[in-house]
Design an enzyme around this catalytic site. Structure first.
Site, PDB file in Angstrom:
ATOM      1  N   PHE A  14     -68.477 -23.486  68.048  1.00  0.00           N
ATOM      2  CA  PHE A  14     -68.115 -22.072  68.008  1.00  0.00           C
ATOM      3  C   PHE A  14     -69.270 -21.258  67.424  1.00  0.00           C
ATOM      4  O   PHE A  14     -69.212 -20.107  67.275  1.00  0.00           O
ATOM      5  CB  PHE A  14     -66.851 -21.858  67.185  1.00  0.00           C
ATOM      6  N   GLY A  66     -59.995 -12.759  67.390  1.00  0.00           N
ATOM      7  CA  GLY A  66     -60.231 -13.964  66.573  1.00  0.00           C
ATOM      8  C   GLY A  66     -60.225 -15.206  67.450  1.00  0.00           C
ATOM      9  O   GLY A  66     -61.024 -16.119  67.250  1.00  0.00           O
ATOM     10  N   TRP A 107     -63.389 -15.294  69.384  1.00  0.00           N
ATOM     11  CA  TRP A 107     -64.511 -15.675  68.502  1.00  0.00           C
ATOM     12  C   TRP A 107     -64.745 -17.195  68.591  1.00  0.00           C
ATOM     13  O   TRP A 107     -65.882 -17.666  68.528  1.00  0.00           O
ATOM     14  CB  TRP A 107     -64.182 -15.275  67.062  1.00  0.00           C
ATOM     15  N   HIS A 108     -63.637 -17.944  68.750  1.00  0.00           N
ATOM     16  CA  HIS A 108     -63.773 -19.400  68.769  1.00  0.00           C
ATOM     17  C   HIS A 108     -64.494 -19.907  70.015  1.00  0.00           C
ATOM     18  O   HIS A 108     -65.165 -20.931  69.962  1.00  0.00           O
ATOM     19  CB  HIS A 108     -62.396 -20.065  68.674  1.00  0.00           C
ATOM     20  N   GLY A 109     -64.303 -19.238  71.112  1.00  0.00           N
ATOM     21  CA  GLY A 109     -64.972 -19.726  72.309  1.00  0.00           C
ATOM     22  C   GLY A 109     -64.699 -18.839  73.503  1.00  0.00           C
ATOM     23  O   GLY A 109     -63.693 -18.124  73.556  1.00  0.00           O
TER      24      GLY A 109
END
Lengths: 326, 475
Positions: B475, B319, B322-324
């Site tokens: 993102f 997770g 996923w943001h960066g």
């Protein structure tokens, strides 16, 4: 078929919406009017707005320095004034650029006794990075200064925004409210020294202020207009570049083009071009003189101011006589 | 084109007006064209990626429904996963992987044979990739029938209100609504516009304002003191909440005006009393996606405590990623994974302590809320800092103290002091009454209008102009 009851309800909704919008317009005008009166009755705390409000009302005896933070923190009047024999005030404003300089310069030139000369601190980004949004800090003056309204309303978005009396005071509410209850601090000669120094081991990559942005002729036109206005009222102009902490060879191509273009504009306008940046021998300052890569610290500002004054004295040896004119 | 711009106001007004003038059958083409136009305002070339994703998942979804054989169904699902994650990896993670591989190989005296690629991150790629993946996974699981209409499926993937930063919708929620088509409904429009206004208030009056302070401190860590680090971190917690929930409100409000209900994305997360609750209230569309499609797939909490903690950690690390593509996000995710595990593991002991000392409920709740907020802030340091070194500098500065007077930016702090309490008041009303808009609807018309006028005046007078990007667009 729409039933009568539904039709009536829908009509009343539309009517309610129209009344709501009219109420909003009324509130906009009333609050805008109130804020204009507050502006008239107080001294704004925001430096940019305060300078612009006071600029036409002052009497000048020498030089006014205009520009961004690299003017505010680099030009120390107490170092420049004795070398040129005239009074010097620093009207630089952090975060601003050529758009603001153009507007403030015009207001300075409108004074009953304009200065003998203005010094414009130029940054290569001034010709490729539009700063209209930042200059919106002068929007409260849009109702009383045609040039401010025309310049800030440079595109359709800005023109729409400027139709709101309230929006012209965007971000200035708390500052204006404070100005009515607290005394406004004295700005002195306008110079703000920066303390501290950059880490001598810091790696400073050559910051490319223009990047891929092409030169914008509308920005160059702002400088052309300012030079013409100054010429019309007999005020001399010097345009100068300040130093940055970087390798001269690292100046990107786009910046070089901006500098070349600025030099042409300045020379065509009959002004003095005074580059004292890192491309000149004199403008190469060591890390000890910098607070960060773009700004000199207090010691650096003193050194730069002395250097600048000496260079200007050579170009304008008669400035002292002009500055003390009646 | 961003939501807090005049361009969006004009674009949306035009689209909504034409939408209701068209017969129901003509609405999906309008919304699809508008959505593609909205996306192309960023970078027209990247529309190609959405079209690829749409075509692949539409075809594989159709095929999956026709096939009964588990192995072939699995192959089709694998095709969808490979196509979507392939695009995501190439555009978002390639350079990160390449740089880390190169760093690793450098220590062995060689260099990575894979070159970096020069691409811009397509806006919203993580959001629409997860959205389309949920569609094929649901078909594979047999909980969703494939959408037979390519146009409507394309609209599900690209629906402009939620295309670039969510909420990450589920096909089960959005596709049936796109089939039904909405009729003109004044209450719905009013409610949608109000939600959009509230979102805009949070974004431009609060998030963009406090961002000035946060950027000044986090952008020049060496120039500031630990007191400023702490204040900037608290303000970043406010900023990211107002930025992202503000975006979500405008997205949900825009969809509502057009007649569609998007899922809730935030529910006052800083009122949470545990990290578990925090993730039930923060970025709900992502946290439920991770729960449904990753955590449960890994086994969830079905195979004992140690595997539950492992699954939590894996889910949160992914997770975070996923943001960066950065180690900061990996650490942020891992930290949340550890905190979720600890929260779960220590709950019985903490309850025992509260019971033994007869701690009043309100004291316990207040303490839990404050503690959860600070744990979230700990994570935000890694989330906001540009590098791990900066994050460590800020964290060690705060922990080692002394917390001297923070840097004063009077204008920013004055605006924040006016606006943040107002938001808190609305949140308290929401916690107690369920919906602030419903609460307000029960007041006399003069009070209702005064509140909306005040909000519009606040946006005009106190909002930060200049159209700052929403944080989650990256993102």
């Amino acid at each position: 078929m729409m039933s009568d009851a539904v039709g009536v309800r829908l009509r009343s909704r539309w009517l309610g919406l129209v009344v709501f919008v009219l109420g909003l317009v009324l509130i906009d005008r009333l609050l805008g009017f109130g804020l204009e009166r507050v502006l008239d009755a107080s001294t704004p705390r925001a430096r940019a707005l305060r300078l612009a409000v006071e600029a036409p009302e002052r009497n000048y005896d020498g030089i006014v320095v205009l520009g961004s933070s690299r003017a505010t923190h680099h030009f120390e009047p107490s170092e420049i004034a004795p070398r040129l024999g005239v009074e010097v005030v620093n009207f630089g404003v952090d975060g601003q650029g050529l758009v603001f300089t153009r507007l403030l310069g015009a207001r300075v030139l409108r004074a009953a006794r304009p200065p003998a000369a203005i010094v414009v601190q130029f940054d290569p980004g001034d010709f490729c990075k539009p700063t209209f949004d930042r200059a919106f800090v002068l929007a409260p003056l849009a109702g009383r200064d045609d040039l401010v309204r025309k310049t800030l309303g440079h595109d359709w978005r800005s023109r729409i925004k400027l139709t709101s009396s309230l929006y012209r005071f965007n971000s200035l509410g708390p500052s204006l409210a404070l100005s009515t209850v607290l005394p406004t601090p004295d700005m002195g000669d306008g110079f703000v020294p920066l303390r501290g120094r950059i880490d001598p081991d810091a790696v400073v990559p050559p910051r490319d202020v223009c990047g891929a942005d092409p030169l914008d002729p509308t920005l160059a036109a702002l400088l052309v207009e300012l030079l013409a206005e100054a010429d019309a009222v007999g005020v001399r102009v010097a345009v100068t570049l300040g130093p940055r902490l970087r390798d001269f060879d690292g100046i990107p191509e786009a910046e070089r083009r901006a500098i070349t273009e600025a030099r042409l504009v300045v020379e065509r306008g009959g002004a003095v071009w005074l580059p004292l940046d890192e491309s000149t021998e004199a403008g190469r300052f060591g890390p000890a003189y910098y607070r960060d890569a773009s700004h000199l610290n207090e010691e650096g500002a003193r050194r730069f101011s002395r250097l600048f004054a000496s260079e200007l004295a050579v170009r304008w040896p008669d400035l002292g006589r002009l500055g003390s004119r009646e | 084109m961003i939501f807090n711009s005049l361009d969006y106001l004009i674009f949306f007004t035009l689209v909504a007006s034409v939408h209701f003038l068209l017969p129901t059958g003509g609405r999906w083409p309008l919304l699809l064209v508008a959505s593609y136009g909205f996306y192309m305002a960023w970078n027209p070339a990247y529309l190609f990626l959405i079209l690829c994703s749409t075509a692949v998942d539409f075809l594989l979804g159709q095929r999956m429904a026709e096939v009964d054989e588990p192995v072939r169904r699995r192959l089709l699902l694998f095709g969808s996963l490979a196509a979507n994650f392939g695009l995501l990896f190439t555009f978002k993670y390639w350079n990160f992987a390449q740089a880390n591989l190169d760093r690793l190989l450098t220590t062995l005296g060689t260099h990575s044979p894979i070159p970096p690629i020069d691409v811009l991150l397509p806006v919203g790629i993580s959001f629409y990739t997860f959205q389309t993946l949920s569609y094929t996974i649901d078909i594979y699981r047999g909980v969703l029938r494939p959408e037979p209409h390519l146009g409507r499926f394309a609209l599900y993937v690209a629906f402009f209100p939620q295309l670039v930063a969510g909420p990450i919708e589920r096909a089960r929620n959005l596709l049936p609504q796109l089939r039904e088509e909405a009729s003109f409904d004044w209450e719905r429009i009013e409610s949608g516009v109000q939600l959009m206004l509230w979102g805009l208030f949070k974004k431009v009056v609060i998030a963009d304002r406090v961002a000035i302070y946060v950027d000044a401190v986090y952008g020049n860590v060496g120039q500031h003191n630990p007191g400023s680090y702490l204040l900037a971190t608290y303000l970043f917690a406010v900023q990211i909440y107002c930025d992202f929930s503000g975006y979500s409100d405008i997205a949900i409000g825009s969809a509502k005006v057009l007649g569609y209900d998007l899922m809730k994305n935030f529910e006052r997360p800083y009122f949470s009393k545990s990290m578990t609750e925090f993730w039930r209230r923060w970025h709900i569309s992502l946290s439920t996606w991770l729960r449904d499609y990753l955590y449960i797939t890994l086994g969830g909490n079905r195979y004992g405590l140690s595997k539950t903690y492992r699954n939590l950690l894996i889910t949160m690390v992914l997770g975070g990623l996923w943001h960066g593509a950065s180690w900061n996000f990996v650490i942020w995710g891992a930290l949340h994974g550890v905190l979720l595990g600890l929260s779960r593991a220590t709950l019985p002991a903490r309850d025992q302590i509260y019971a033994r000392f007869s701690v009043p409920t309100f004291v316990r709740d207040a303490w839990r809320m404050i503690a959860t907020f600070h744990l979230a802030c700990l994570g935000w340091i890694f989330f906001r800092a540009d590098t791990l070194e900066t994050a460590w500098m800020i964290l060690s500065g705060i922990l080692s103290g002394p917390l001297s007077a923070p840097f004063r930016d009077t204008t920013t702090l004055a605006h924040a002091l006016l606006a943040i309490p107002l938001m808190l008041l609305v949140h308290v009303i929401q916690e107690r009454a369920g919906s602030a808009r419903a609460w307000l609807a029960d007041r006399p018309v003069a009070i209702r209008w005064a509140c909306w006028y005040a909000m519009i005046v606040a946006i005009a007078l106190m909002g930060v102009d200049g159209g700052a990007q929403f944080i989650y667009f990256q993102f």
